[in-house]
Write a protein that holds these residues in place. Structure first.
Motif, PDB file in Angstrom:
ATOM      1  N   ILE B   9       0.780  -1.310   0.048  1.00 19.55           N
ATOM      2  CA  ILE B   9       0.139  -0.078   0.059  1.00 19.55           C
ATOM      3  C   ILE B   9       0.897   1.258  -0.034  1.00 19.55           C
ATOM      4  N   ARG B  10       0.525   2.259  -0.805  1.00 21.05           N
ATOM      5  CA  ARG B  10       1.202   3.536  -0.797  1.00 21.05           C
ATOM      6  C   ARG B  10       0.069   4.557  -0.810  1.00 21.05           C
ATOM      7  N   ASN B  11       0.046   5.619   0.382  1.00 20.62           N
ATOM      8  CA  ASN B  11      -0.511   6.409   0.520  1.00 20.62           C
ATOM      9  C   ASN B  11       0.052   7.768   0.421  1.00 20.62           C
ATOM     10  N   PHE B  12      -0.424   8.384  -0.677  1.00 17.37           N
ATOM     11  CA  PHE B  12       0.360   9.636  -0.733  1.00 17.37           C
ATOM     12  C   PHE B  12      -0.374  10.798  -1.374  1.00 17.37           C
ATOM     13  N   CYS B  13      -0.053  12.003  -1.593  1.00 11.59           N
ATOM     14  CA  CYS B  13      -0.682  13.060  -2.005  1.00 11.59           C
ATOM     15  C   CYS B  13       0.161  13.937  -3.019  1.00 11.59           C
ATOM     16  N   ILE B  14      -0.459  14.874  -3.524  1.00  9.55           N
ATOM     17  CA  ILE B  14       0.302  15.474  -4.721  1.00  9.55           C
ATOM     18  C   ILE B  14       0.299  17.079  -4.162  1.00  9.55           C
ATOM     19  N   ILE B  15       1.589  17.761  -3.910  1.00 12.56           N
ATOM     20  CA  ILE B  15       1.481  19.222  -3.486  1.00 12.56           C
ATOM     21  C   ILE B  15       2.205  19.704  -4.855  1.00 12.56           C
ATOM     22  N   ALA B  16       1.553  21.177  -4.938  1.00 13.69           N
ATOM     23  CA  ALA B  16       1.882  21.917  -5.955  1.00 13.69           C
ATOM     24  C   ALA B  16       1.248  23.353  -5.774  1.00 13.69           C
ATOM     25  N   HIS B  17       1.927  24.331  -6.534  1.00 11.62           N
ATOM     26  CA  HIS B  17       1.401  25.552  -6.518  1.00 11.62           C
ATOM     27  C   HIS B  17       0.145  25.644  -7.452  1.00 11.62           C
ATOM     28  N   ILE B  18      -0.964  26.622  -7.406  1.00 14.56           N
ATOM     29  CA  ILE B  18      -2.000  26.403  -8.197  1.00 14.56           C
ATOM     30  C   ILE B  18      -1.411  26.697  -9.656  1.00 14.56           C
ATOM     31  N   ASP B  19      -2.254  25.943 -10.552  1.00 15.19           N
ATOM     32  CA  ASP B  19      -1.669  25.610 -12.171  1.00 15.19           C
ATOM     33  C   ASP B  19      -0.256  25.281 -12.416  1.00 15.19           C
ATOM     34  N   HIS B  20       0.306  24.641 -11.383  1.00 15.31           N
ATOM     35  CA  HIS B  20       1.312  23.746 -11.926  1.00 15.31           C
ATOM     36  C   HIS B  20       1.266  22.247 -12.454  1.00 15.31           C
ATOM     37  N   GLY B  21      -0.036  21.950 -12.326  1.00 14.21           N
ATOM     38  CA  GLY B  21      -0.455  20.616 -12.897  1.00 14.21           C
ATOM     39  C   GLY B  21      -0.729  19.461 -12.030  1.00 14.21           C
ATOM     40  N   LYS B  22      -1.175  19.941 -10.790  1.00 14.72           N
ATOM     41  CA  LYS B  22      -1.379  18.822  -9.960  1.00 14.72           C
ATOM     42  C   LYS B  22      -2.801  17.958 -10.378  1.00 14.72           C
ATOM     43  N   SER B  23      -3.690  18.813 -10.711  1.00 16.01           N
ATOM     44  CA  SER B  23      -4.850  17.666 -10.960  1.00 16.01           C
ATOM     45  C   SER B  23      -4.785  16.918 -12.351  1.00 16.01           C
ATOM     46  N   THR B  37     -11.457   4.433 -18.738  1.00 21.02           N
ATOM     47  CA  THR B  37     -10.827   4.831 -19.835  1.00 21.02           C
ATOM     48  C   THR B  37     -11.075   6.485 -20.031  1.00 21.02           C
ATOM     49  N   GLU B  38     -10.400   6.682 -21.161  1.00 24.25           N
ATOM     50  CA  GLU B  38     -10.094   8.326 -21.588  1.00 24.25           C
ATOM     51  C   GLU B  38     -11.449   8.927 -21.616  1.00 24.25           C
ATOM     52  N   ARG B  39     -12.212   7.915 -22.336  1.00 26.26           N
ATOM     53  CA  ARG B  39     -13.809   8.488 -22.584  1.00 26.26           C
ATOM     54  C   ARG B  39     -14.410   8.863 -21.461  1.00 26.26           C
ATOM     55  N   GLU B  40     -14.226   7.692 -20.361  1.00 25.37           N
ATOM     56  CA  GLU B  40     -15.035   8.023 -19.018  1.00 25.37           C
ATOM     57  C   GLU B  40     -14.737   9.317 -18.162  1.00 25.37           C
ATOM     58  N   MET B  41     -13.282   9.644 -18.723  1.00 24.44           N
ATOM     59  CA  MET B  41     -12.707  10.608 -17.517  1.00 24.44           C
ATOM     60  C   MET B  41     -13.203  12.094 -18.259  1.00 24.44           C
ATOM     61  N   GLN B  42     -13.811  12.726 -17.341  1.00 24.75           N
ATOM     62  CA  GLN B  42     -14.176  14.155 -17.612  1.00 24.75           C
ATOM     63  C   GLN B  42     -12.975  14.728 -17.185  1.00 24.75           C
ATOM     64  N   ALA B  43     -12.412  15.693 -17.859  1.00 24.96           N
ATOM     65  CA  ALA B  43     -11.017  16.291 -17.470  1.00 24.96           C
ATOM     66  C   ALA B  43     -11.161  16.642 -15.733  1.00 24.96           C
ATOM     67  N   GLN B  44      -9.993  16.176 -15.262  1.00 23.93           N
ATOM     68  CA  GLN B  44      -9.778  16.288 -13.840  1.00 23.93           C
ATOM     69  C   GLN B  44     -11.007  15.458 -12.809  1.00 23.93           C
ATOM     70  N   VAL B  45     -10.929  14.296 -12.984  1.00 27.99           N
ATOM     71  CA  VAL B  45     -11.697  13.544 -12.156  1.00 27.99           C
ATOM     72  C   VAL B  45     -12.098  14.198 -10.514  1.00 27.99           C
ATOM     73  N   LEU B  46     -11.004  14.498 -10.053  1.00 22.68           N
ATOM     74  CA  LEU B  46     -10.920  14.603  -8.600  1.00 22.68           C
ATOM     75  C   LEU B  46     -11.505  15.792  -8.225  1.00 22.68           C
ATOM     76  N   ASP B  47     -11.604  16.625  -9.051  1.00 22.97           N
ATOM     77  CA  ASP B  47     -12.419  18.104  -8.811  1.00 22.97           C
ATOM     78  C   ASP B  47     -13.775  17.806  -9.143  1.00 22.97           C
ATOM     79  N   ASN B  48     -14.634  17.531  -8.148  1.00 20.65           N
ATOM     80  CA  ASN B  48     -15.839  17.137  -8.599  1.00 20.65           C
ATOM     81  C   ASN B  48     -16.824  18.425  -8.748  1.00 20.65           C
ATOM     82  N   MET B  49     -16.585  19.450  -8.277  1.00 18.41           N
ATOM     83  CA  MET B  49     -17.749  20.384  -8.408  1.00 18.41           C
ATOM     84  C   MET B  49     -17.302  21.246  -9.635  1.00 18.41           C
TER      85      MET B  49
END
Lengths: 388, 604
Positions: B9-23, B37-49
């Protein structure tokens, strides 16, 4: 007892559209004009049954520029009118004309048909000002038309003027007024409007709220608001000195020459409108014809109406006030109470009081009227007479 | 799934400045591992709202579980915990970091390190996370990876020469990042046999399941039927379901055990019972100590929120109630304003949080709002020894009863290129900043440290910073404490009547300037009336600035042509309708937007 009726006939054609004009009017080829006159005649005939109980006291042929029609077409309108409607012997019959389209033949036809009042569009005596607003004529063209009207025997002439034109100064407006009252024969009636920048006009793009002000390069600026009001005051003063009384916000007449048809609108008389987009009101019902030319031409003669609306009691009261207050004599409290069976104060007490306290409304001899200051900002005041 | 082997198991996060490409990087990782799949992905899955997608920022913490088959032939479970990316949510960030064992630091290959990057890296290092850098956007023409690598080593002290060079946008180097995650981020520790302790890093309200607790299991295990207790709030409930995070869906599982990241539902009705940072334990066999780091989140910024249409007050109340279900840091209580009628005094973590709530109320609940100037909490020391925490300027006690006032102050770090140091220092000076230090990170970039009063930065400081540095400055701050300060209440009088909704607290030295600007702004916003309207700014009854809205001189209907009364009436109706959208103060009508326009007064 026959009821009085006003008739309005709309001719939606002109030589070319002025830059400030938002009326339902456009240049059109002869074929369209001919088809329109045919449709108009059919409409007037088909609608006649509705007005069997009326006698016609005023007729107004407006536009557009009705004088772009041929003499024969003009003759056709009036013969159709008289064939289907009971026109009083002393009816006021007005036609609008513009310089450059007036001919002796057309005038003779009108005279023959019983027209007794001509309204001529002048707007300004300054040719540069006329050019800036896109008028299709010069001051000299107007003089020629005016002379012809007088020569044809028309004694009841109106001249339309507009103040607060682009580049206009107080001096040039005074010159327009003074030149107009020096015309001989003297005009019986003068309409003097202050220019309003209407939506969907070329001027709206130049001077409207989104134009970024008239500071844009190459645009001749409008007089500022203070100058505009000074011009309005000049109008009253100069015309009063020449013998004209103001009877409505923008209308002035020699004694006994107020336009009866015009007053009929403000006093909520019954009227029938024929032609493209024309509005009608009888028995507290308002309706208007379609505004689209193709639709007007193709619809059956008795089906040209677009909207019909029965006025509620409160709408009638609103109209009584916001139309009546445009007249300098204002609205009679007694007449209001008579029509609506309640006091004006029970309906409008607070509004009347507020504007009276501000010096914008006043009571006199049983009437309520706008003061000069009230007239300047009448929209604001009249809006407050709306009840819903 | 039977993965209980913690070494995979690896538990991690990504840290970045805004716009540096985290999402974008998160999306690529999810995509590469075949979760979607690519088709299922709406750009940036994690940002839900919607809001998150539009603003390109993360507001709520999110998590996703990925199965990755590494080059060593083994399958690993990667739990990516996405953290909010704004200083308003610093506490939430710290709790999310505490749920991880390592972090990927994403740095833009062209822009290099920003103040926010630094703040986040330090936060991660404070939590003993193993951090490894990744250089993103190497496809950009202006990319200079070597410079950025050197910078990371010089400024942060992280080894960076072997940092993967990637382009998340183009999908370059994603495999290397995945291998690095497996190799460089440690497997979680913990002991399944110990009593349950789980860290809450977020929670979500679901109308069917109740509160869904997002947590990281530190020790022990949790499964259906167990009674859990939240140690700080004391709330108890029986577990209904446990599971982990698929992409955009919750996937139930038998149990969660030490080292795992997942969710718990227990028919809990209120997110206030499951505060971020709290410890979940077994009610019957509790752990000895709660996990460290919990604190109660308190709002920093307050403002009044009023429905533009007074009749919609109940709708606003319902909407706030619903939003609060999901946002324990949102605070509100009813208040009344003479000018604006019935509304709410709302408390927020910061200005961004305020804007988000405002936008959500307007979009999701279709409300038109009037908000008053945001205010910080002042401490008013009264002569009778009482201390009042002031959130609404209107409640300021009479000056004669005030001994002195205190205002909140923050420690701010601003990173800026050399050319703009002067203008940024000037800005901080104007905002009553106290200079602390300046160091050059490298030849062209400096890190400025200032102490600034919070009330000077909540309005428009960030905008001013951006515009005075042509967008190059970055900014981060944390609350330092309270300091005594000469504060006064600035009142606005319109046509000689005080408008309570426009009052605010300001430092006495800025009162004149601010008063003058407000009068100027209001002069533009208030339409002309039939009479002249004086607009005045006053401090303690003394007028310090004045503007005048001239009386309307002309408003006349043109020709009423051919009896077309209906059209003219419509004009009058339009005029009357316009009035309805205004607030009546005495005899003056003030447009709703005038109340808001005075919030942004910096004209540079």
């Amino acid at each position: 007892m026959m009821k009085p009726l006003g008739i309005y006939i709309h001719i939606p054609f002109c030589v070319r559209k002025c830059l400030y004009c938002d009326f339902l009017s456009m240049p059109a080829p002869e074929t369209v004009r001919a088809r329109y006159m045919e449709a108009l005649g059919e409409e007037m005939a088909a609608e006649a049954a509705r007005y069997r109980a009326y006698r016609v006291g005023t007729v107004f042929v407006g536009g557009g520029t009705p004088s772009v029609l041929s003499a024969a077409q003009l003759a056709g309108i009036f013969s159709c009118l008289r064939a289907h409607y009971a026109v009083e012997a002393d009816a006021e019959i007005t036609i609008e004309m513009n310089p450059g389209t007036v001919t002796e033949e057309k005038l003779a036809v009108c005279r023959e048909a019983g027209v007794n009042r001509i309204s001529l569009g002048l707007q300004s005596v300054d040719n540069r000002e006329l050019r800036r607003i896109g008028r299709a004529h010069t001051w000299e063209d107007f003089l020629e038309a005016y002379r012809m009207c007088a020569a044809a025997g028309f004694a009841n002439l109106n001249v339309d003027l507009i103040s607060a034109l682009p580049g206009q100064t107080r001096e040039s407006w005074r010159r327009t007024l003074q030149t107009t009252v020096s015309l001989r024969p003297i005009p019986a009636h003068i309409s003097a409007y202050s220019l309003i920048i209407e939506e969907d006009t070329p001027f709206y793009a130049l001077y409207g709220p989104d134009s970024g002000g008239s500071a844009a390069a190459g645009v001749c600026p409008l007089p500022d608001e203070d100058t505009d009001r000074d011009m309005y005051a000049d109008t009253g003063r100069i015309l009063a000195a020449a013998g004209y009384g103001r009877y409505e916000i923008s209308n002035y007449a020699l004694p006994g020459r107020a336009c009866r048809h015009n007053c009929m609108y403000w006093e909520r008389g019954d009227y029938a409108g024929f032609g493209l987009g024309a509005a009608s009101m009888t028995d507290n019902r308002r309706w208007s014809n379609v505004r689209d030319m193709a639709a007007y031409l193709s619809l059956p003669a008795d089906r040209k109406k677009a909207e019909m609306h029965s006025l509620s009691l409160s709408e009638q009261m609103e109209e009584t006030m916001f139309l009546g207050l445009r007249m300098t004599r204002g609205v009679s409290r007694e007449r209001f109470a008579h029509i609506f069976d309640r006091d004006m104060d029970t309906v409008y007490g607070p509004v009347l009081e507020r504007y009276a306290a501000m010096g914008m409304l006043e009571s006199y001899g049983g009437h309520v009227r706008l003061t000069d200051r009230g007239i300047d900002v009448s929209n604001r005041i009249l809006a407050d007479f709306l009840l819903t | 799934m039977g993965y209980t082997d913690r070494s995979r198991i690896r538990n991690f996060c990504i840290i970045a400045h805004i716009d540096h490409g985290k999402s974008t990087l998160a999306d690529r990782i999810i995509e590469t591992t075949g979760l979607l799949t690519e088709r299922e992905m709406q750009a940036q899955v994690l940002d839900n709202m919607d809001l998150e997608r539009e603003r390109g920022i993360t507001i709520k913490s999110q998590a996703v579980r990925i199965v990755y088959k590494a080059k060593d032939g083994e399958e690993y479970i990667l739990n990516l915990i996405d953290t909010p990316g704004h200083v308003d949510f610093n506490y939430e960030v710290s709790r999310s970091l505490a749920a991880c064992d390592g972090a990927i630091l994403v740095v833009d290959a062209a822009q290099g390190i920003e103040a926010q990057t630094l703040a986040n890296v330090y936060l991660a290092l404070d939590h003993d996370l193993d951090v490894f850098p990744v250089i993103n956007k190497i496809d950009l023409p202006s990319a200079d990876p070597q410079r950025v690598k050197d910078e990371i080593e010089d400024v942060i002290g992280l080894e960076a020469q072997d940092a993967p060079l990637i382009s998340a946008k183009c999908g370059i180097g994603i495999d290397t990042v995945l291998e690095e995650i497996v190799a460089r981020i440690p497997a979680p520790g913990g002991d399944e046999e110990k009593p349950l302790s789980a860290l809450i890093f977020d929670s979500l309200y679901d109308s069917y399941k109740g509160v869904i607790i997002f947590c990281r299991i530190m020790d022990g295990r949790v499964k259906r039927g167990m009674t859990i207790r939240m140690m700080a709030t004391g709330a108890q409930a029986e577990v209904v379901e446990t599971g982990y995070f698929g992409a955009g869906q919750f996937i139930p599982c038998e149990e969660l055990s030490a080292g795992m990241v997942g969710y718990i539902t227990a028919s809990i009705k209120n997110v206030k019972d499951t505060m971020v940072g709290d410890t979940v334990t077994d009610a019957e066999n509790p752990c000895g100590e709660p996990l460290p780091g919990y604190k109660e989140v308190t709002p920093m910024v307050y403002c009044g929120m009023y429905p533009a249409d007074g009749a919609r007050y109940p709708d606003l109340r319902d909407a706030l109630e619903k939003l609060q279900l999901n946002d324990a840091s949102l605070y509100y209580e009813p208040e009344t304003s003479v000018a604006l009628g019935f509304g709410f005094r709302c408390g927020f973590l910061g200005l961004l949080h305020l804007e988000i709530i405002q936008e959500r109320l307007e979009r999701e609940y279709n409300l038109d709002l009037v908000t008053t100037a945001p205010s910080v909490i002042y401490k008013v020391h009264k002569t009778n020894g009482e201390i009042v925490e002031l959130t609404n300027p209107s409640n300021l006690p009479d000056p004669t009863e005030i001994d002195y006032m205190e205002e909140p102050v923050v420690s701010a770090e601003i990173m800026v290129t050399k050319d703009f140091v002067g203008s940024i220092m000037e800005l901080c000076q104007e905002r009553r900043g106290r200079y602390i230090s300046m160091e050059y990170m490298e030849e062209t970039r400096a890190l400025l440290r200032y102490e600034l009063p919070l009330n000077e930065i909540i309005y428009d400081f960030f905008d001013a910073l951006k515009s005075r540095s042509r967008g190059y400055a970055s900014f981060d701050y944390e609350l330092k404490g309270y300091e005594q300060s000469e504060m006064v209440k600035l009142d606005i009088l319109i046509n000689k009547e005080e408008v309570d909704a426009l009052s605010f607290i300001v430092h006495s030295a800025s009162a004149y300037e601010r008063g003058r600007k407000m009068c100027e702004k209001l002069k533009d916003e208030i339409p002309r009336h039939l009479f002249e309207i004086p607009i005045q700014a006053a401090v303690g009854g003394r007028i310090i600035a004045r503007e005048t809205v001239r009386a309307m001189r002309k408003d006349v209907l043109a020709k009423c042509y051919g009896g077309d009364i209906t059209r003219k009436k419509k004009l009058l109706e339009k005029q009357k309708e316009g009035k309805k959208r205004m607030r009546q103060i005495g005899s003056v009508e003030i447009p709703q937007k005038a109340f808001m326009s005075v919030l942004k007064l910096d004209d540079k």
